[in-house]
Design a protein around this motif. Structure first.
Motif, PDB file in Angstrom:
ATOM      1  N   GLY A  46     -24.411 -61.909 -72.512  1.00 40.58           N
ATOM      2  CA  GLY A  46     -23.100 -62.023 -72.441  1.00 40.58           C
ATOM      3  C   GLY A  46     -22.751 -60.552 -73.365  1.00 40.58           C
ATOM      4  O   GLY A  46     -22.932 -60.300 -74.191  1.00 40.58           O
ATOM      5  N   LEU A  47     -21.794 -59.652 -72.835  1.00 44.25           N
ATOM      6  CA  LEU A  47     -20.821 -58.421 -73.323  1.00 44.25           C
ATOM      7  C   LEU A  47     -19.274 -58.964 -73.632  1.00 44.25           C
ATOM      8  O   LEU A  47     -19.123 -59.662 -72.897  1.00 44.25           O
ATOM      9  CB  LEU A  47     -20.955 -57.244 -72.245  1.00 44.25           C
ATOM     10  N   GLY A  48     -19.026 -59.243 -74.518  1.00 46.95           N
ATOM     11  CA  GLY A  48     -17.960 -58.718 -74.881  1.00 46.95           C
ATOM     12  C   GLY A  48     -17.381 -57.395 -75.805  1.00 46.95           C
ATOM     13  O   GLY A  48     -17.017 -56.828 -76.439  1.00 46.95           O
ATOM     14  N   VAL A  49     -16.177 -57.534 -74.787  1.00 47.95           N
ATOM     15  CA  VAL A  49     -15.766 -56.479 -75.364  1.00 47.95           C
ATOM     16  C   VAL A  49     -14.001 -56.930 -76.300  1.00 47.95           C
ATOM     17  O   VAL A  49     -13.057 -57.815 -75.830  1.00 47.95           O
ATOM     18  CB  VAL A  49     -14.667 -55.509 -73.900  1.00 47.95           C
ATOM     19  N   ILE A  50     -13.323 -55.291 -76.459  1.00 48.69           N
ATOM     20  CA  ILE A  50     -12.150 -55.586 -76.957  1.00 48.69           C
ATOM     21  C   ILE A  50     -10.909 -54.660 -76.419  1.00 48.69           C
ATOM     22  O   ILE A  50     -11.452 -53.588 -77.102  1.00 48.69           O
ATOM     23  CB  ILE A  50     -11.957 -55.329 -78.570  1.00 48.69           C
ATOM     24  N   PRO A  51     -10.484 -54.380 -75.285  1.00 47.89           N
ATOM     25  CA  PRO A  51     -10.101 -53.497 -73.961  1.00 47.89           C
ATOM     26  C   PRO A  51      -8.485 -52.722 -75.335  1.00 47.89           C
ATOM     27  O   PRO A  51      -8.002 -52.383 -74.945  1.00 47.89           O
ATOM     28  CB  PRO A  51     -10.269 -54.157 -73.246  1.00 47.89           C
ATOM     29  N   GLY A  52      -8.244 -54.199 -75.960  1.00 46.87           N
ATOM     30  CA  GLY A  52      -6.869 -53.802 -76.502  1.00 46.87           C
ATOM     31  C   GLY A  52      -6.400 -53.328 -77.605  1.00 46.87           C
ATOM     32  O   GLY A  52      -5.520 -52.241 -77.966  1.00 46.87           O
ATOM     33  N   VAL A  53      -7.724 -51.248 -77.668  1.00 52.61           N
ATOM     34  CA  VAL A  53      -7.399 -50.891 -79.024  1.00 52.61           C
ATOM     35  C   VAL A  53      -7.444 -49.851 -78.504  1.00 52.61           C
ATOM     36  O   VAL A  53      -7.304 -48.668 -78.490  1.00 52.61           O
ATOM     37  CB  VAL A  53      -9.273 -51.024 -79.234  1.00 52.61           C
ATOM     38  N   GLY A  54      -6.822 -50.002 -76.544  1.00 53.79           N
ATOM     39  CA  GLY A  54      -6.750 -48.332 -76.091  1.00 53.79           C
ATOM     40  C   GLY A  54      -7.546 -48.403 -74.271  1.00 53.79           C
ATOM     41  O   GLY A  54      -6.949 -47.355 -73.690  1.00 53.79           O
ATOM     42  N   TRP A  55      -7.767 -49.564 -74.018  1.00 53.33           N
ATOM     43  CA  TRP A  55      -8.868 -48.857 -73.217  1.00 53.33           C
ATOM     44  C   TRP A  55      -7.978 -49.246 -71.668  1.00 53.33           C
ATOM     45  O   TRP A  55      -6.375 -49.561 -71.866  1.00 53.33           O
ATOM     46  CB  TRP A  55      -9.622 -50.105 -72.518  1.00 53.33           C
ATOM     47  N   ARG A  56      -7.959 -48.143 -71.010  1.00 55.22           N
ATOM     48  CA  ARG A  56      -6.640 -48.459 -69.635  1.00 55.22           C
ATOM     49  C   ARG A  56      -8.279 -49.134 -68.791  1.00 55.22           C
ATOM     50  O   ARG A  56      -8.753 -49.295 -68.818  1.00 55.22           O
ATOM     51  CB  ARG A  56      -7.126 -46.808 -68.782  1.00 55.22           C
ATOM     52  N   ILE A  67     -16.066 -50.826 -81.573  1.00 56.29           N
ATOM     53  CA  ILE A  67     -14.957 -50.584 -80.809  1.00 56.29           C
ATOM     54  C   ILE A  67     -14.681 -49.360 -79.965  1.00 56.29           C
ATOM     55  O   ILE A  67     -15.699 -48.047 -80.481  1.00 56.29           O
ATOM     56  CB  ILE A  67     -13.420 -51.202 -82.283  1.00 56.29           C
ATOM     57  N   GLY A  68     -14.614 -49.586 -79.151  1.00 52.11           N
ATOM     58  CA  GLY A  68     -14.610 -48.248 -77.934  1.00 52.11           C
ATOM     59  C   GLY A  68     -15.476 -48.512 -76.457  1.00 52.11           C
ATOM     60  O   GLY A  68     -16.317 -49.099 -76.870  1.00 52.11           O
ATOM     61  N   VAL A  69     -15.338 -47.887 -75.566  1.00 56.78           N
ATOM     62  CA  VAL A  69     -15.773 -47.797 -74.286  1.00 56.78           C
ATOM     63  C   VAL A  69     -17.240 -47.406 -74.566  1.00 56.78           C
ATOM     64  O   VAL A  69     -18.032 -48.005 -74.248  1.00 56.78           O
ATOM     65  CB  VAL A  69     -14.909 -46.970 -73.273  1.00 56.78           C
ATOM     66  N   GLU A  70     -17.006 -46.166 -75.566  1.00 59.46           N
ATOM     67  CA  GLU A  70     -18.741 -45.232 -75.704  1.00 59.46           C
ATOM     68  C   GLU A  70     -19.772 -46.748 -76.372  1.00 59.46           C
ATOM     69  O   GLU A  70     -20.770 -46.986 -75.789  1.00 59.46           O
ATOM     70  CB  GLU A  70     -18.622 -44.410 -76.629  1.00 59.46           C
ATOM     71  N   GLY A  71     -19.185 -47.483 -77.222  1.00 58.55           N
ATOM     72  CA  GLY A  71     -19.907 -48.379 -77.790  1.00 58.55           C
ATOM     73  C   GLY A  71     -20.269 -49.478 -77.252  1.00 58.55           C
ATOM     74  O   GLY A  71     -21.272 -50.263 -77.360  1.00 58.55           O
ATOM     75  N   ALA A  72     -19.377 -49.935 -75.983  1.00 57.53           N
ATOM     76  CA  ALA A  72     -19.159 -51.320 -74.957  1.00 57.53           C
ATOM     77  C   ALA A  72     -20.698 -50.062 -74.174  1.00 57.53           C
ATOM     78  O   ALA A  72     -21.698 -51.079 -74.001  1.00 57.53           O
ATOM     79  CB  ALA A  72     -18.469 -50.748 -74.187  1.00 57.53           C
ATOM     80  N   ARG A  73     -20.615 -49.173 -73.897  1.00 56.92           N
ATOM     81  CA  ARG A  73     -21.638 -48.518 -73.096  1.00 56.92           C
ATOM     82  C   ARG A  73     -23.126 -48.768 -73.614  1.00 56.92           C
ATOM     83  O   ARG A  73     -24.199 -48.297 -72.729  1.00 56.92           O
ATOM     84  CB  ARG A  73     -21.055 -47.215 -72.487  1.00 56.92           C
ATOM     85  N   GLU A  74     -23.097 -47.997 -74.863  1.00 58.89           N
ATOM     86  CA  GLU A  74     -24.542 -47.929 -75.710  1.00 58.89           C
ATOM     87  C   GLU A  74     -25.043 -49.460 -75.911  1.00 58.89           C
ATOM     88  O   GLU A  74     -26.060 -49.908 -75.611  1.00 58.89           O
ATOM     89  CB  GLU A  74     -24.246 -47.886 -76.667  1.00 58.89           C
ATOM     90  N   VAL A  75     -24.458 -50.643 -75.923  1.00 56.07           N
ATOM     91  CA  VAL A  75     -25.257 -51.722 -75.671  1.00 56.07           C
ATOM     92  C   VAL A  75     -25.323 -52.004 -74.721  1.00 56.07           C
ATOM     93  O   VAL A  75     -26.449 -52.773 -74.973  1.00 56.07           O
ATOM     94  CB  VAL A  75     -24.127 -52.647 -76.611  1.00 56.07           C
TER      95      VAL A  75
END
Length: 308
Positions: A6-16, A294-302
């Motif tokens: 699974g992937l856990g994301v924190i989009p509330g830090v500014g993701w569109r 935290i951040g979109v690129e961090g999620a992408r790297e994982v």
């Protein structure tokens, strides 16, 4: 049977919204089994619906929805709609958040275990179509909605064993996962005809060849958690006594020793991360929820690192 991710994301830090959709699709394309969202400066159920609309196969869900942010009726009805819209791909994780967060939002925070028990039972009842008639009689959810409970303590794990389909701890060591089997079993003994409790552990994940650089990144990303009393007590209960004391004294990320980071994270080169992940699975983790920087690129790297 293939191992689940699974992937856990924190989009509330500014993701569109477009970024939430994109990351959900990328996780699906990479072979992940679930993508779940925290409720941090966002609406977790709306975010889960957005991820579900953007995907076709992957499970979507909340990691977790705060029981203090919405009435149990609204929570159940929203989860039911998302489950229906996604063909049964919705996972509903519930939890209490933290005192500082709830205070900032003006939400009362009663005894966590008592509050979660009441709320989870109410949500389950609404999903079954129980409850009083409003404008119309209640209707059961058209497809099942698996219920997971966030847990850091043994009483909450036991409660999950009694009432839920799964449990969602965070920042646990493999040793604590092993210990939790007894707690879950006590709860399952009170439940009738339930399958085994799904252990969905959130694991902070920092992949890179330079281990020291990844440890610095881990300390920066996890520093906030060291300020929360729930986590300070859990660190101590997990055997990280010196680390807990430093966290209580306000040391922030510096309270997280190398020993502790190696026990609760996937950290370092991908080969090392996979070895650590195997240790978690051997301890009883069914669904590792990889929590990226935290951040979109961090999620992408994982996603890239763990592509199947």
């Amino acid at each position: 049977m293939a191992e689940r991710f699974g992937l856990g994301v924190i989009p509330g830090v500014g993701w569109r919204a477009s970024e939430i959709r994109t990351i959900a699709r990328e996780a699906e394309d990479a072979g992940f089994d679930a993508v779940v969202t925290t409720e941090v400066n966002n609406d977790s159920l709306a975010t889960a619906q957005l991820m579900g609309d953007a995907t076709r196969r992957i499970n979507v869900g909340t990691w977790v929805s705060s029981i203090h942010m919405r009435h149990s009726y609204a929570c159940a009805k929203a989860a039911s709609l998302i489950a229906d819209a996604t063909g049964g791909r919705m996972i509903l994780g519930l939890g209490v958040s933290h005192q500082a967060v709830n205070a900032a939002l003006g939400a009362d925070m009663p005894a966590p275990t008592v509050a979660v028990r009441r709320y989870a039972m109410e949500v389950t009842g609404w999903l079954r179509g129980e409850g009083p008639t409003t404008h119309l009689p209640q209707e059961p959810a058209p497809v099942p909605v698996p219920l997971y409970l966030a847990a850091m303590t043994s009483p909450m794990v036991e409660l999950a064993g009694e009432l839920a389909d799964g449990v969602m701890p965070f920042m646990w060591s493999a040793a604590r996962v092993t210990r939790s089997k007894v707690w879950a079993s006590r709860g399952r003994a009170k439940a009738s005809a339930r399958a085994s409790l799904d252990m969905a552990l959130g694991i902070p994940t920092f992949v890179g060849e330079d281990i020291e650089a990844q440890r610095r990144a881990a300390r920066a990303n996890l520093a906030l958690f060291t300020t929360f009393p729930f986590y300070q007590r859990m660190f101590r209960a997990s055997g990280f006594v010196e680390e807990a004391a430093k966290a209580e004294q306000g040391a922030g990320g510096d309270s997280l020793s190398d020993r502790m980071l190696d026990a609760i994270c996937l950290i370092g080169p991908i080969s090392r991360c996979r070895e650590q992940l195997a240790t978690f699975r051997a301890a009883g983790v069914d669904l590792p929820i990889l929590s990226p920087p935290i951040g979109v690129e961090g999620a992408r790297e994982v996603i890239k690192a763990f592509r199947q």
